[in-house]
Design a protein around this motif. Structure first.
Motif, PDB file in Angstrom:
ATOM      1  N   GLN A 147       0.830  -1.197   0.000  1.00 24.05           N
ATOM      2  CA  GLN A 147       0.000   0.000   0.000  1.00 24.05           C
ATOM      3  C   GLN A 147       0.871   1.257   0.000  1.00 24.05           C
ATOM      4  O   GLN A 147       0.492   2.270  -0.583  1.00 24.05           O
ATOM      5  N   ARG A 148       2.037   1.168   0.613  1.00 25.98           N
ATOM      6  CA  ARG A 148       2.959   2.309   0.574  1.00 25.98           C
ATOM      7  C   ARG A 148       3.453   2.544  -0.863  1.00 25.98           C
ATOM      8  O   ARG A 148       3.599   3.684  -1.309  1.00 25.98           O
ATOM      9  N   VAL A 149       3.730   1.429  -1.566  1.00 21.55           N
ATOM     10  CA  VAL A 149       4.134   1.566  -2.980  1.00 21.55           C
ATOM     11  C   VAL A 149       2.998   2.235  -3.759  1.00 21.55           C
ATOM     12  O   VAL A 149       3.223   3.142  -4.571  1.00 21.55           O
ATOM     13  N   ALA A 169      -8.630  -1.518   4.112  1.00 19.95           N
ATOM     14  CA  ALA A 169      -9.534  -2.674   4.289  1.00 19.95           C
ATOM     15  C   ALA A 169      -8.785  -4.000   4.333  1.00 19.95           C
ATOM     16  O   ALA A 169      -9.201  -4.932   5.010  1.00 19.95           O
ATOM     17  N   ASN A 170      -7.689  -4.086   3.585  1.00 20.77           N
ATOM     18  CA  ASN A 170      -6.948  -5.347   3.526  1.00 20.77           C
ATOM     19  C   ASN A 170      -5.732  -5.371   4.442  1.00 20.77           C
ATOM     20  O   ASN A 170      -4.822  -6.178   4.258  1.00 20.77           O
ATOM     21  N   LEU A 171      -5.694  -4.459   5.394  1.00 15.66           N
ATOM     22  CA  LEU A 171      -4.514  -4.368   6.266  1.00 15.66           C
ATOM     23  C   LEU A 171      -4.926  -4.591   7.729  1.00 15.66           C
ATOM     24  O   LEU A 171      -6.072  -4.320   8.107  1.00 15.66           O
ATOM     25  N   GLN A 177      -3.273   1.973  10.466  1.00 16.71           N
ATOM     26  CA  GLN A 177      -3.056   3.276  11.109  1.00 16.71           C
ATOM     27  C   GLN A 177      -1.816   3.965  10.551  1.00 16.71           C
ATOM     28  O   GLN A 177      -1.816   5.177  10.295  1.00 16.71           O
ATOM     29  N   SER A 178      -0.774   3.177  10.332  1.00 14.71           N
ATOM     30  CA  SER A 178       0.459   3.793   9.816  1.00 14.71           C
ATOM     31  C   SER A 178       0.239   4.322   8.392  1.00 14.71           C
ATOM     32  O   SER A 178       0.802   5.355   8.007  1.00 14.71           O
ATOM     33  N   ILE A 179      -0.587   3.619   7.616  1.00 18.85           N
ATOM     34  CA  ILE A 179      -0.894   4.080   6.257  1.00 18.85           C
ATOM     35  C   ILE A 179      -1.679   5.385   6.312  1.00 18.85           C
ATOM     36  O   ILE A 179      -1.385   6.348   5.584  1.00 18.85           O
TER      37      ILE A 179
END
Lengths: 231, 409
Positions: A147-149, A169-171, A177-179
């Motif tokens: 997700q960061r990419v 949703a998939n984390l 939270q970090s995202i």
């Protein structure tokens, strides 16, 4: 005002009948907002994001982004418009599996023939904290890293708005939270407008404004103070 | 390598089985076209050289007017010995020829005492004719020799029609140049097979001097020239025409190309067959490629939706799919040409025999030439058909609804 939505409706065919996903919706998004679109499943969150990000077209009404009525653009011009003005983060990351993290981030730039794609993509990956994973393929990355990419891919073109449809949703909750923190930081640092569809409470806590949808219409719209997210 | 080409190459490797099926279709197409094209070219060359070296030579020279009026009055359109010597001199001075030989054609009757058969007589210079008869097989007996004055070779069909054996004497009747009937005895020296049934059923070859005695003439019907290479024909014809004009020689020239009507008919027929086979092969290959590319597009619907959402235009999506097809096409062409060449070599090495074709009297070995033009034509065609048959899947991908493609599971 960066997005102006006026009387927008979108219907889908469901068997023999047609149902409204969005019905006669009017709203505006201001530059630099961290806007959350909330609501239960099937309320029209994704449809609204698709309309606002020029991925889909309304059956009725106008969607004006950065002063451009996207309905008046041809398919090719709308694609180019998305590439230049809009960043998108998907729920399932949607990375191209055959490309490395760096190449995935370079991809939107390569579509416009940017010669500095490699350098800009490297900088974007550094910004999301993935400088050590430049040459990893998605299959070798964790969900949070993917997700960061995807976020790096969304910011690399320096868009004025980033749309994220259920980005957490998939984390797991910690990674989620970090995202969200990363998105909020980008919002704070660069002033990029974020429109995020979610029904998770801890995401909403970060929002400058929350719009709640129900059955394709706005049920409530409230501004709220920003609070720190506990890790 | 640009990112677009890298994606194309990596997508080819992504689903090995599907790419292998597409490659197999391209390779099958290439091998089919190379082998069939090579076989057809070997037939063309075999037939051409057989006709040249058994009947026509590369160039034939006649008295002026022979080709227009010679059939009705052949005795009036003959080449003199002096003209023959002049042509010999020109050839020796200006162009390298393997052989130059006179021929005297005549019609007649051949009798074994019990029956008489119409024959096509041919007076030849036995020494020089050897080179011009390299494609003629001696089935029985021996060759024709100059000192064997009454010696004659009979076509195999004619020989079988008569109740005779090698060494027997026959009577050959013909009209002289004056219109009188003349007859000579000939002794069967050998039986020949030219490969052309029509000829083998009627031909009698005798020494030129013997034929001239029979016809009461010192002239000849034609001068036949054999060159080292068939490809030199046009050049030598042009050289001779200029020399004949300069020396005011009243002679006509025809190349094998103008004389080989049967060859042209066969080439025309097989070009048509080759074209038809090419179309069938291409349809099979195109359907196979189109099907696998369509599967590839359907499997990557969501990825294509993502690319479009990121700002990829419909044209860029078409280009992406076509790049993938190009990579497949290039790999398929390379392997197809390599395997096609190996197949051509293998089939030729196998020396399998083909049955006797119509109008011929001999079986012939299957030979498959490796023809550069066929290789280039095949490679280009395979590449073009791979790209063309990917066009529909590419357009289908480009027309996907972005939102719909992103929802696709």
């Amino acid at each position: 005002m960066i997005i102006d939505i006026r009387g927008v409706s979108k219907r889908y065919r469901l068997g023999q009948s047609k149902v409204y996903a969005i019905e006669d919706l009017t709203m505006q998004v201001e530059q630099g907002e961290f806007l959350i679109v909330n609501g239960p499943s099937g309320c029209g969150k994704s449809t609204l994001l698709n309309l606002m990000s020029a991925i889909d077209q309304a059956d009725r009404g106008d969607v004006i982004i950065n002063g451009v009525n996207v309905a008046e653009l041809s398919e090719a011009k709308r694609a180019t418009f998305r590439n230049r003005h809009i960043g998108i983060v998907f729920q399932s990351f949607n990375l191209i599996p055959v490309l490395s993290a760096l190449e995935n981030v370079m991809y939107p730039l390569s579509l416009r023939g940017d010669r500095n794609a490699r350098q800009l993509a490297t900088e974007a990956l550094n910004e999301v904290g993935l400088s050590k994973y430049l040459h990893q393929r998605p299959v070798h990355l964790s969900g949070g890293q993917m997700q960061r990419v995807a976020i790096a891919r969304a910011i690399v073109t320096t868009p004025s708005i980033i749309f994220a449809d259920e980005p957490t949703a998939n984390l797991d909750s910690c990674t989620a939270q970090s995202i969200i923190e990363l998105m909020k930081k980008l919002n704070d640092d660069s002033g990029t407008t974020f429109v995020i569809a979610t029904h998770h409470q801890y995401v909403m806590e970060q929002a400058s404004r929350v719009i709640t949808l129900r059955d394709g219409v706005i049920q409530s719209m409230e501004n709220q103070p920003v609070r720190e997210c506990a890790v | 390598m640009s990112l677009g080409w890298k994606i194309a190459a990596l997508n080819v490797l992504r689903n090995g089985r599907r790419s292998a099926i597409t490659l197999a279709a391209i390779i099958f197409g290439c091998i089919s076209l190379i082998v069939f094209g090579g076989f057809v070219h070997s037939m063309y060359e075999g037939m051409r050289e057989s006709m040249i070296r058994s009947q026509l030579g590369h160039i034939q020279i006649y008295a002026e007017g022979f080709n227009q009026y010679g059939k009705a009055e052949p005795e009036r359109y003959l080449v003199s010995l002096e003209q023959f010597q002049q042509v010999q001199t020109i050839l020796e001075q200006q162009t390298p020829a393997l052989a130059i030989t006179p021929r005297l054609n005549f019609g007649g009757l051949l009798s074994d005492g019990k029956q008489s058969l119409p024959v096509m007589g041919l007076g030849v210079d036995a020494d020089n004719e050897v080179l011009l008869s390299s494609a003629i097989n001696i089935v029985e007996g021996s060759d024709l020799f100059p000192d064997d004055a009454a010696g004659a070779q009979l076509g195999e069909g004619l020989f079988r029609s008569l109740d005779v054996k090698v060494g027997d004497y026959l009577t050959l009747l013909s009209s002289t140049a004056d219109g009188a009937i003349n007859a000579v005895d000939i002794q069967i020296a050998g039986v020949i097979n030219t490969g052309v049934k029509e000829l083998d059923d009627r031909v009698v070859r005798v020494n030129l001097a013997y034929a001239q005695d029979l016809l009461y003439t010192s002239k000849m019907t034609r001068i036949v020239i054999l060159l080292n290479n068939t490809s030199d024909t046009e050049l030598v014809v042009e050289t001779l025409r200029q020399a004949f004009d300069e020396q005011n020689l009243q002679l006509e020239i025809k190349s094998w190309f103008e004389l080989a009507d049967f060859y042209h008919q066969v080439v025309s027929l097989f070009d048509g067959v080759f074209g038809f086979v090419t179309v069938i092969v291409l349809i099979i290959v195109a359907l196979s490629i189109s099907n696998t590319m369509l599967m590839s597009v359907m499997e990557r619907t969501r990825e294509i939706g993502t690319i479009r959402a990121l700002g990829g235009t419909p044209l860029q999506v078409v280009r992406m799919i076509l790049m993938e097809a190009t990579v497949l096409g290039i790999i398929g062409c390379l392997f197809g040409i390599l395997l096609g060449m190996l197949a051509a070599k293998g089939i030729t090495y196998g020396q399998w025999m083909m049955p006797t074709p119509p109008g011929s009297t001999q079986d012939y070995p299957i030979r498959v030439f490796i023809v550069p033009e066929v290789l280039i034509y095949t490679a280009l065609l395979a590449l073009v058909i791979t790209i063309a048959s990917s066009l529909y899947p590419a357009i289908k991908a480009a027309r996907l609804s972005v939102a719909g493609a992103l929802r696709y599971t």
